[in-house]
Design an enzyme around this catalytic site. Sequence first.
Site, PDB file in Angstrom:
ATOM      1  N   ARG A  16      27.951  50.847  86.526  1.00  0.00           N
ATOM      2  CA  ARG A  16      28.848  51.995  86.441  1.00  0.00           C
ATOM      3  C   ARG A  16      28.609  52.663  85.092  1.00  0.00           C
ATOM      4  NH1 ARG A  16      31.878  47.649  88.346  1.00  0.00           N
ATOM      5  NH2 ARG A  16      32.726  47.965  90.414  1.00  0.00           N
ATOM      6  N   LYS A  40      34.863  46.510  85.591  1.00  0.00           N
ATOM      7  CA  LYS A  40      36.229  46.968  85.791  1.00  0.00           C
ATOM      8  C   LYS A  40      37.202  45.827  85.561  1.00  0.00           C
ATOM      9  CE  LYS A  40      36.211  50.727  89.070  1.00  0.00           C
ATOM     10  NZ  LYS A  40      36.526  51.082  90.454  1.00  0.00           N
ATOM     11  N   HIS A 111      27.213  58.331  89.623  1.00  0.00           N
ATOM     12  CA  HIS A 111      27.434  57.449  90.774  1.00  0.00           C
ATOM     13  C   HIS A 111      26.338  57.572  91.825  1.00  0.00           C
ATOM     14  CE1 HIS A 111      30.997  55.218  89.990  1.00  0.00           C
ATOM     15  NE2 HIS A 111      31.170  54.933  91.254  1.00  0.00           N
ATOM     16  N   ARG A 114      24.144  54.588  91.850  1.00  0.00           N
ATOM     17  CA  ARG A 114      24.696  53.400  92.507  1.00  0.00           C
ATOM     18  C   ARG A 114      24.562  53.533  94.023  1.00  0.00           C
ATOM     19  NH1 ARG A 114      27.987  49.842  89.984  1.00  0.00           N
ATOM     20  NH2 ARG A 114      29.632  49.852  91.550  1.00  0.00           N
ATOM     21  N   HIS A 137      31.317  44.695  93.208  1.00  0.00           N
ATOM     22  CA  HIS A 137      32.456  44.960  94.085  1.00  0.00           C
ATOM     23  C   HIS A 137      33.144  43.667  94.485  1.00  0.00           C
ATOM     24  CE1 HIS A 137      30.373  48.889  95.537  1.00  0.00           C
ATOM     25  NE2 HIS A 137      30.993  49.056  94.392  1.00  0.00           N
ATOM     26  N   TYR A 146      29.461  52.751  99.662  1.00  0.00           N
ATOM     27  CA  TYR A 146      28.253  53.080  98.916  1.00  0.00           C
ATOM     28  C   TYR A 146      27.025  53.116  99.814  1.00  0.00           C
ATOM     29  CZ  TYR A 146      30.301  52.915  94.315  1.00  0.00           C
ATOM     30  OH  TYR A 146      31.038  53.190  93.207  1.00  0.00           O
TER      31      TYR A 146
END
Length: 166
Positions: A16, A40, A111, A114, A137, A146
């Site tokens: 990210r 995250k 993004h 990704r 994830h 994605y």
Amino acid sequence: MPRLCDDPRVGAVGLRSGEVVSLELDDIDWVAGQIHVRGKSGQRHDLPLPADVGEAIADYLRKARPRNASRRVFLRDKAPICGFKGPSGLGSIIRRSLMRAGIESPTKGTHQFRHGLASEMLRGGASLGEIGEVLGHRHLQTTAIYAKVDLDALRTLALPWPGEAQ
């Protein structure tokens, strides 16, 4: 002078933008070939550092990174020379690089790399679980978002509906 954002190899890790801008020099384990990522929610995980990506980063560190005492890997190249304050700075660099290269894409931000990696991995036979692990994830539903751009590859992973005529 080479610029890391112009090097197509850097998208192969699937980080990210916030993870990229927060990378510090000590997060790269050159001997083990790994990158230590703060994802995250503060979660930390180690990812393999592909040789070509490592070479691109090493090239940037040797030839293009402004001299600075900051431990951040990636620094702004305009005053004030420091680490990025957040992921939006990296997004601006990507958008300008795409425009400069004349690349038309439906999305202009970071993004897309990704999404591209997820689609490429899916085409290469990786499972959604494997893709999700690389992308960091927690849920397969997120990974499916994605990978949705590659519907033909997703169809090959679908199980037959129970009771479907053979």
